[in-house]
Design a protein around this motif. Structure first.
Motif, PDB file in Angstrom:
ATOM      1  N   ASP A  23      -1.798   2.836  -2.780  1.00 58.27           N
ATOM      2  CA  ASP A  23      -2.322   4.194  -2.618  1.00 58.27           C
ATOM      3  C   ASP A  23      -1.574   5.163  -3.540  1.00 58.27           C
ATOM      4  OD1 ASP A  23      -4.249   5.704  -1.018  1.00 58.27           O
ATOM      5  OD2 ASP A  23      -2.507   6.848  -0.380  1.00 58.27           O
ATOM      6  N   SER A  24      -2.295   6.104  -4.142  1.00 61.07           N
ATOM      7  CA  SER A  24      -1.760   7.120  -5.058  1.00 61.07           C
ATOM      8  C   SER A  24      -1.369   6.595  -6.437  1.00 61.07           C
ATOM      9  CB  SER A  24      -0.550   7.860  -4.468  1.00 61.07           C
ATOM     10  OG  SER A  24      -0.916   8.593  -3.327  1.00 61.07           O
ATOM     11  N   SER A  25      -1.622   5.292  -6.712  1.00 58.70           N
ATOM     12  CA  SER A  25      -1.378   4.802  -8.071  1.00 58.70           C
ATOM     13  C   SER A  25      -2.340   5.501  -9.028  1.00 58.70           C
ATOM     14  CB  SER A  25      -1.595   3.285  -8.144  1.00 58.70           C
ATOM     15  OG  SER A  25      -0.454   2.613  -7.701  1.00 58.70           O
ATOM     16  N   LEU A  26      -1.835   5.822 -10.219  1.00 53.80           N
ATOM     17  CA  LEU A  26      -2.679   6.498 -11.212  1.00 53.80           C
ATOM     18  C   LEU A  26      -3.695   5.506 -11.778  1.00 53.80           C
ATOM     19  CD1 LEU A  26       0.174   8.321 -13.192  1.00 53.80           C
ATOM     20  CD2 LEU A  26      -1.240   9.283 -11.365  1.00 53.80           C
ATOM     21  N   HIS A  52       0.826  -1.225   0.000  1.00 58.04           N
ATOM     22  CA  HIS A  52       0.000   0.000   0.000  1.00 58.04           C
ATOM     23  C   HIS A  52       0.854   1.265   0.000  1.00 58.04           C
ATOM     24  CE1 HIS A  52       0.042   0.951   4.500  1.00 58.04           C
ATOM     25  NE2 HIS A  52       0.718  -0.159   4.420  1.00 58.04           N
ATOM     26  N   HIS A  53       2.166   1.125   0.339  1.00 59.46           N
ATOM     27  CA  HIS A  53       3.079   2.279   0.274  1.00 59.46           C
ATOM     28  C   HIS A  53       3.937   2.254  -1.004  1.00 59.46           C
ATOM     29  CE1 HIS A  53       2.319   3.913   4.217  1.00 59.46           C
ATOM     30  NE2 HIS A  53       2.707   2.834   4.856  1.00 59.46           N
ATOM     31  N   ARG A  54       3.777   1.209  -1.820  1.00 63.83           N
ATOM     32  CA  ARG A  54       4.731   0.968  -2.911  1.00 63.83           C
ATOM     33  C   ARG A  54       4.880   2.166  -3.865  1.00 63.83           C
ATOM     34  NH1 ARG A  54       5.950  -4.134  -4.211  1.00 63.83           N
ATOM     35  NH2 ARG A  54       5.912  -4.317  -1.952  1.00 63.83           N
ATOM     36  N   THR A  55       3.768   2.728  -4.299  1.00 64.57           N
ATOM     37  CA  THR A  55       3.855   3.856  -5.247  1.00 64.57           C
ATOM     38  C   THR A  55       4.520   5.064  -4.586  1.00 64.57           C
ATOM     39  OG1 THR A  55       1.922   3.045  -6.415  1.00 64.57           O
ATOM     40  CG2 THR A  55       2.483   5.351  -6.756  1.00 64.57           C
ATOM     41  N   HIS A  56       4.266   5.249  -3.292  1.00 63.67           N
ATOM     42  CA  HIS A  56       4.920   6.353  -2.575  1.00 63.67           C
ATOM     43  C   HIS A  56       6.426   6.104  -2.484  1.00 63.67           C
ATOM     44  CE1 HIS A  56       0.812   6.914  -0.406  1.00 63.67           C
ATOM     45  NE2 HIS A  56       0.857   7.567  -1.546  1.00 63.67           N
ATOM     46  N   ASP A  57       6.809   4.862  -2.189  1.00 63.38           N
ATOM     47  CA  ASP A  57       8.233   4.530  -2.091  1.00 63.38           C
ATOM     48  C   ASP A  57       8.935   4.725  -3.442  1.00 63.38           C
ATOM     49  OD1 ASP A  57       8.017   3.879   0.599  1.00 63.38           O
ATOM     50  OD2 ASP A  57       7.678   1.750   0.231  1.00 63.38           O
ATOM     51  N   VAL A  58       8.246   4.287  -4.512  1.00 67.16           N
ATOM     52  CA  VAL A  58       8.814   4.467  -5.861  1.00 67.16           C
ATOM     53  C   VAL A  58       8.988   5.955  -6.152  1.00 67.16           C
ATOM     54  CG1 VAL A  58       8.310   4.228  -8.338  1.00 67.16           C
ATOM     55  CG2 VAL A  58       7.937   2.283  -6.802  1.00 67.16           C
ATOM     56  N   ASP A  67      -2.028   7.148   7.895  1.00 69.00           N
ATOM     57  CA  ASP A  67      -0.800   6.366   7.772  1.00 69.00           C
ATOM     58  C   ASP A  67       0.163   7.008   6.764  1.00 69.00           C
ATOM     59  OD1 ASP A  67       0.899   4.299   8.166  1.00 69.00           O
ATOM     60  OD2 ASP A  67      -0.134   2.873   6.863  1.00 69.00           O
ATOM     61  N   HIS A  68      -0.407   7.452   5.638  1.00 70.68           N
ATOM     62  CA  HIS A  68       0.417   8.017   4.557  1.00 70.68           C
ATOM     63  C   HIS A  68       0.823   9.465   4.839  1.00 70.68           C
ATOM     64  CE1 HIS A  68      -0.345   4.447   2.205  1.00 70.68           C
ATOM     65  NE2 HIS A  68      -1.642   4.601   2.371  1.00 70.68           N
ATOM     66  N   ALA A  69      -0.123  10.250   5.351  1.00 66.63           N
ATOM     67  CA  ALA A  69       0.178  11.666   5.612  1.00 66.63           C
ATOM     68  C   ALA A  69       1.237  11.813   6.693  1.00 66.63           C
ATOM     69  CB  ALA A  69      -1.094  12.411   6.004  1.00 66.63           C
ATOM     70  N   LEU A  70       1.171  10.956   7.718  1.00 63.74           N
ATOM     71  CA  LEU A  70       2.162  11.037   8.802  1.00 63.74           C
ATOM     72  C   LEU A  70       3.571  10.761   8.312  1.00 63.74           C
ATOM     73  CD1 LEU A  70       0.215   9.358  11.759  1.00 63.74           C
ATOM     74  CD2 LEU A  70       1.085  11.702  11.689  1.00 63.74           C
ATOM     75  N   ALA A  71       3.676   9.976   7.236  1.00 65.32           N
ATOM     76  CA  ALA A  71       4.991   9.690   6.651  1.00 65.32           C
ATOM     77  C   ALA A  71       5.353  10.693   5.553  1.00 65.32           C
ATOM     78  CB  ALA A  71       5.004   8.264   6.105  1.00 65.32           C
ATOM     79  N   GLY A  72       4.489  11.691   5.345  1.00 67.08           N
ATOM     80  CA  GLY A  72       4.774  12.733   4.347  1.00 67.08           C
ATOM     81  C   GLY A  72       4.542  12.299   2.911  1.00 67.08           C
ATOM     82  N   HIS A  73       3.890  11.140   2.721  1.00 64.32           N
ATOM     83  CA  HIS A  73       3.814  10.552   1.380  1.00 64.32           C
ATOM     84  C   HIS A  73       3.074  11.406   0.358  1.00 64.32           C
ATOM     85  CE1 HIS A  73       4.754   6.182   2.822  1.00 64.32           C
ATOM     86  NE2 HIS A  73       5.774   7.020   2.942  1.00 64.32           N
ATOM     87  N   TYR A  74       1.980  12.048   0.783  1.00 64.19           N
ATOM     88  CA  TYR A  74       1.248  12.869  -0.197  1.00 64.19           C
ATOM     89  C   TYR A  74       2.060  14.115  -0.560  1.00 64.19           C
ATOM     90  CZ  TYR A  74      -2.617   9.814   1.129  1.00 64.19           C
ATOM     91  OH  TYR A  74      -3.401   8.715   1.372  1.00 64.19           O
ATOM     92  N   GLY A  75       2.854  14.573   0.385  1.00 67.31           N
ATOM     93  CA  GLY A  75       3.759  15.688   0.087  1.00 67.31           C
ATOM     94  C   GLY A  75       4.790  15.275  -0.967  1.00 67.31           C
ATOM     95  N   THR A 105      -4.250  18.013  -5.423  1.00 65.43           N
ATOM     96  CA  THR A 105      -4.986  16.914  -4.771  1.00 65.43           C
ATOM     97  C   THR A 105      -4.153  16.343  -3.628  1.00 65.43           C
ATOM     98  OG1 THR A 105      -6.043  16.354  -6.857  1.00 65.43           O
ATOM     99  CG2 THR A 105      -6.046  14.644  -5.177  1.00 65.43           C
ATOM    100  N   ASN A 106      -2.866  16.140  -3.891  1.00 70.45           N
ATOM    101  CA  ASN A 106      -1.992  15.561  -2.866  1.00 70.45           C
ATOM    102  C   ASN A 106      -1.675  16.544  -1.742  1.00 70.45           C
ATOM    103  OD1 ASN A 106      -1.076  12.674  -3.461  1.00 70.45           O
ATOM    104  ND2 ASN A 106      -1.084  13.655  -5.472  1.00 70.45           N
ATOM    105  N   VAL A 107      -1.623  17.832  -2.073  1.00 70.72           N
ATOM    106  CA  VAL A 107      -1.441  18.853  -1.031  1.00 70.72           C
ATOM    107  C   VAL A 107      -2.628  18.791  -0.056  1.00 70.72           C
ATOM    108  CG1 VAL A 107      -1.543  21.357  -0.630  1.00 70.72           C
ATOM    109  CG2 VAL A 107       0.057  20.431  -2.309  1.00 70.72           C
ATOM    110  N   LEU A 108      -3.819  18.674  -0.609  1.00 72.53           N
ATOM    111  CA  LEU A 108      -5.021  18.609   0.238  1.00 72.53           C
ATOM    112  C   LEU A 108      -5.038  17.329   1.083  1.00 72.53           C
ATOM    113  CD1 LEU A 108      -7.755  19.997  -2.208  1.00 72.53           C
ATOM    114  CD2 LEU A 108      -6.546  21.202  -0.376  1.00 72.53           C
ATOM    115  N   LEU A 109      -4.621  16.210   0.475  1.00 74.39           N
ATOM    116  CA  LEU A 109      -4.567  14.946   1.223  1.00 74.39           C
ATOM    117  C   LEU A 109      -3.545  15.031   2.353  1.00 74.39           C
ATOM    118  CD1 LEU A 109      -4.730  12.369  -1.726  1.00 74.39           C
ATOM    119  CD2 LEU A 109      -6.380  12.576   0.152  1.00 74.39           C
TER     120      LEU A 109
END
Lengths: 262, 32
Positions: free
Chosen positions: A223-226, A48-54, A167-175, A156-160
């Motif tokens: 999460d965040s995959s297009l 679920h973090h894969r796209t963020h990690d990439v 889980d994702h916002a705390l790790a800064g992933h949407y940023g 969109t990601n700034v708002l998220l």
């Protein structure tokens, strides 16, 4: 003369340091997969973090590509140095627009060494790096076409990221996702202006959306995959951007040869 | 290299290092 040499030595040392730090961070991520729980982190081990990690890796890879170009003839590769600064600036912008969860030591440390390298760059005043550059109108048109979806994706990601804590916002992933959008836009803009060494940013600007598109198709549930449509659009745009850049370069070379009477 | 490059660079570096310090002081690297 001695001062110039000292500057050059310091510049080279900082470039090598940046690359060594990037390699260190990459090896830490590798260890997290070989030895789960290493340093309490698990990058690339949860789908679920894969796209963020990439995406975060792609931001760091952009820095690495730009700094690698400085190992040889840095004065002829100012576009690469500019490109290496872009993820740092984009992440700072994303953090400023959202919250402090986006701040994390790896990109901040790489940003510090990249800025340091810029301060001691052999090409001198950065404001003069773009003097004599010639904008490629077709590449610039492609950047303009991508600007709206990229900025919409960033917003969109700034708002998220602002909406956290998740889980994702705390790790800064949407940023990171927002910073990725800003980076694609800025790197492609640098490439289309065509300062010295612009081919590298052109390829990177094309490779970034291709990589995100492919990751989205391979990990559609992450999460965040297009969505498939946008993944294919991102891949198509990336391929088109590189193709236009290369065709323009060859056309420019042909015109130069003809003008020279060859 | 003009002076503004050094001034701007040092300011950015200091801000980034303060962020790193705050992050580490806040409990290490609480990532996933």
């Amino acid at each position: 003369m001695a001062t110039v040499s000292l500057r050059r030595v310091f510049f080279s040392a900082v470039v090598v340091l940046t690359l060594a730090l990037a390699a260190l961070f990459a090896s830490m991520v590798l260890l997290m997969n070989v030895q789960p729980g290493f340093m309490g982190m698990s990058h690339f081990s949860e789908e679920h973090h894969r796209t963020h990690d990439v995406t975060f890796s792609l931001l760091n890879a952009t820095v690495v590509a730009g700094m690698l170009a400085q190992l040889r003839r840095p004065a002829r590769n100012v576009a690469g140095q500019t490109m290496a600064l872009i993820p740092f600036a984009a992440l700072l912008l994303a953090a400023a627009l959202t919250n402090g969860w986006v701040l994390s030591p790896p990109w901040l440390i790489l940003g510090v060494t990249t800025v340091l390298a810029t301060m001691f760059h052999p090409a001198g005043d950065p404001l003069r790096w773009f003097r004599g550059a010639r904008v490629d109108p077709v590449m610039a048109a492609l950047v303009a076409a991508a600007a709206t979806p990229l900025l919409a994706f960033a917003w969109t990601n700034v708002l998220l990221q602002r909406a956290g804590p998740s889980d994702h916002a705390l790790a800064g992933h949407y940023g990171y996702m927002a910073a990725f959008s800003f980076s694609v836009l800025a790197v492609s803009l640098v490439a289309s202006v065509r300062p010295e060494g612009w081919r590298l940013p052109a390829w990177v600007a094309g490779a970034l959306p291709v990589a995100l598109g492919l990751a989205s198709l391979v990990y559609p549930t992450s999460d965040s995959s297009l969505e498939p449509f946008w993944a294919i659009a991102a891949i198509s745009w990336g391929v088109a951007f590189v193709a236009v850049a290369e065709l323009g370069r060859r056309g420019g070379m042909r015109h130069a040869l003809e003008a020279g009477g060859v | 290299m003009p002076a503004w490059v050094y001034a701007f660079g040092i300011a950015v570096i200091l801000i980034a290092l303060v962020f790193v310090g705050l992050h580490l002081a806040g409990g290490g690297i609480p990532q996933h």
